[in-house]
Scaffold this active site. Structure first.
Site, PDB file in Angstrom:
ATOM      1  CG  ASN A  15      -1.733   1.212   1.409  1.00 52.99           C
ATOM      2  OD1 ASN A  15      -1.822   2.043   0.508  1.00 52.99           O
ATOM      3  ND2 ASN A  15      -2.363   1.340   2.572  1.00 52.99           N
ATOM      4  CD1 TRP A  16       3.640   1.341  -2.811  1.00 57.09           C
ATOM      5  CD2 TRP A  16       3.656   2.566  -4.690  1.00 57.09           C
ATOM      6  NE1 TRP A  16       4.515   0.761  -3.699  1.00 57.09           N
ATOM      7  CE2 TRP A  16       4.548   1.481  -4.851  1.00 57.09           C
ATOM      8  CE3 TRP A  16       3.492   3.461  -5.749  1.00 57.09           C
ATOM      9  CZ2 TRP A  16       5.275   1.283  -6.032  1.00 57.09           C
ATOM     10  CZ3 TRP A  16       4.211   3.270  -6.922  1.00 57.09           C
ATOM     11  CH2 TRP A  16       5.096   2.197  -7.060  1.00 57.09           C
ATOM     12  CE  LYS A  17      -0.050   3.126   4.873  1.00 53.48           C
ATOM     13  NZ  LYS A  17       0.085   3.241   6.321  1.00 53.48           N
ATOM     14  CG  HIS A 101      -5.665   1.875   5.495  1.00 59.44           C
ATOM     15  ND1 HIS A 101      -5.207   2.804   6.399  1.00 59.44           N
ATOM     16  CD2 HIS A 101      -4.648   1.012   5.277  1.00 59.44           C
ATOM     17  CE1 HIS A 101      -3.951   2.497   6.701  1.00 59.44           C
ATOM     18  NE2 HIS A 101      -3.584   1.419   6.035  1.00 59.44           N
ATOM     19  CD  GLU A 103      -2.701   5.409   6.968  1.00 57.55           C
ATOM     20  OE1 GLU A 103      -2.678   5.385   5.728  1.00 57.55           O
ATOM     21  OE2 GLU A 103      -1.794   4.919   7.676  1.00 57.55           O
ATOM     22  CD  GLU A 171      -3.004  -2.244   7.593  1.00 55.53           C
ATOM     23  OE1 GLU A 171      -1.896  -2.436   7.075  1.00 55.53           O
ATOM     24  OE2 GLU A 171      -3.701  -1.253   7.339  1.00 55.53           O
ATOM     25  N   GLY A 177       3.219   2.489  10.640  1.00 57.76           N
ATOM     26  CA  GLY A 177       4.178   3.574  10.419  1.00 57.76           C
ATOM     27  C   GLY A 177       4.982   3.944  11.652  1.00 57.76           C
ATOM     28  CB  SER A 216       5.935  -1.738  11.758  1.00 56.65           C
ATOM     29  OG  SER A 216       5.577  -0.388  12.042  1.00 56.65           O
ATOM     30  N   GLY A 237       3.109  -1.083   4.215  1.00 57.62           N
ATOM     31  CA  GLY A 237       3.121   0.328   3.848  1.00 57.62           C
ATOM     32  C   GLY A 237       4.517   0.760   3.433  1.00 57.62           C
ATOM     33  N   GLY A 238       5.230   1.395   4.354  1.00 61.33           N
ATOM     34  CA  GLY A 238       6.532   1.992   4.054  1.00 61.33           C
ATOM     35  C   GLY A 238       7.496   1.078   3.310  1.00 61.33           C
TER      36      GLY A 238
HETATM   37  P1  13P Z   1       3.473   0.485   7.553  1.00 61.60           P
HETATM   38  O1  13P Z   1       3.958  -0.808   6.955  1.00 61.60           O
HETATM   39  O2  13P Z   1       4.186   1.689   6.991  1.00 61.60           O
HETATM   40  O3  13P Z   1       3.448   0.434   9.040  1.00 61.60           O
HETATM   41  O4  13P Z   1       1.941   0.676   7.079  1.00 61.60           O
HETATM   42  C1  13P Z   1       1.049  -0.357   7.291  1.00 61.60           C
HETATM   43  C2  13P Z   1      -0.213  -0.030   6.578  1.00 61.60           C
HETATM   44  O5  13P Z   1      -0.987   0.790   7.021  1.00 61.60           O
HETATM   45  C3  13P Z   1      -0.472  -0.727   5.305  1.00 61.60           C
HETATM   46  O6  13P Z   1      -1.787  -0.523   4.885  1.00 61.60           O
END
Ligand code: 13P
Length: 253
Positions: A15-17, A101, A103, A171, A177, A216, A237-238
């Site tokens: 997920n590149w957000k 999600h 977010e 999650e 993050g 993470s 994510g990251g």
């Molecule tokens: P991180 O891997 O950056 O913690 O993000 C997780 C996430 O929210 C994936 O959707």
């Protein structure tokens, strides 16, 4: 995870957000090239921002990389400025979509009912949704994490899932993050509770729905997490922004 004939291959989803300009397409190409060297043991999907979806789908066409959207609207079309429908994602080359999600739930006030409607819209458009759930740190510290997440599952799944391909992603908000990953014990406990709810709702089908962990996930912790019971993949994510890290996570599956 122990593989049986009915267990789907783990899904490793990146997920590149709200990250990625044109130059990031090179990372997607590098992921595709990395997977072309051998048959992938996992399913692999990238979720770029909507602006890159179509170009990324073209960039990885013919590879093992699947492509998806990060969100979709609950309606098929209409006067919803700035939104993207599930059909638009499919038209741009996507086959999956993330809904609910944390977010989106936090930034846009999305309720479980809205998430369920989005998941339904995704299924109606032929997409495979990843329905996200997860508790806050306050809920975990209050000992309410499992009850909260099971409630989210009850209310975020649409009515007509029978026979449809979908995934759940757990999650925990405090692990996203932050570099703070949930312990394997936490993950195993939560995934077992989610599995029980899926089976209660969907019978045999509920036993095979992939339950992804997210929060993470990195190359150095992926193997342990992905080997845990009832972990059917990772939502990354990251570490999905760099092909090298993402390929290392795929390698761990
Ligand atoms: P991180 O891997 O950056 O913690 O993000 C997780 C996430 O929210 C994936 O959707």
């Amino acid at each position: 995870m122990s593989l049986t004939s009915t267990t789907p291959r783990p899904l490793i989803a990146g997920n590149w957000k709200m990250n990625g300009l044109s130059a990031a397409l090179d990372e997607a190409r590098a992921v595709a090239a990395g997977l072309d060297r051998r048959p992938a043991a996992a399913r692999v999907a990238l979720f770029p921002p909507a602006t890159l979806l179509h170009r990324l789908a073209e960039a990885v066409e013919g590879s093992f990389v699947l492509v998806g959207g990060q969100d979709c609207h609950a309606q098929a079309k209409g006067a919803h400025t700035g939104d993207v429908s599930a059909e638009m994602i499919a038209d741009a080359g996507g086959t999956l979509v993330i809904v609910g999600h944390s977010e989106r739930r936090t930034d846009h006030g999305e309720t479980c009912a809205r998430v369920a409607a989005k998941a339904q819209a995704a299924i109606d458009a032929g997409l495979e949704p990843i329905i996200c759930v997860g508790e806050s740190l306050a809920q975990r510290e209050a000992g309410e994490a499992v009850a909260f997440v099971v409630d989210q599952i009850r209310n975020s799944l649409p009515a007509s899932l029978t026979g449809k391909a979908f995934n759940v992603a757990y999650e925990p908000l405090w692990a996203i993050g932050t570099g703070r990953v949930a312990s394997v014990d936490n993950i195993v406990e939560m995934h077992a509770a989610i599995r029980a709810e899926l089976i209660a709702r969907l019978g045999d089908q509920g036993a095979t729905v992939p339950i992804l962990y997210g929060g993470s996930v990195k190359p150095d912790n992926a193997r342990e997490i992905l080997a845990a019971p009832e972990v059917g993949g990772a939502l990354v994510g990251g570490a999905s922004l760099k092909a090298k890290d993402f390929l290392a996570i795929i390698e761990a599956a």
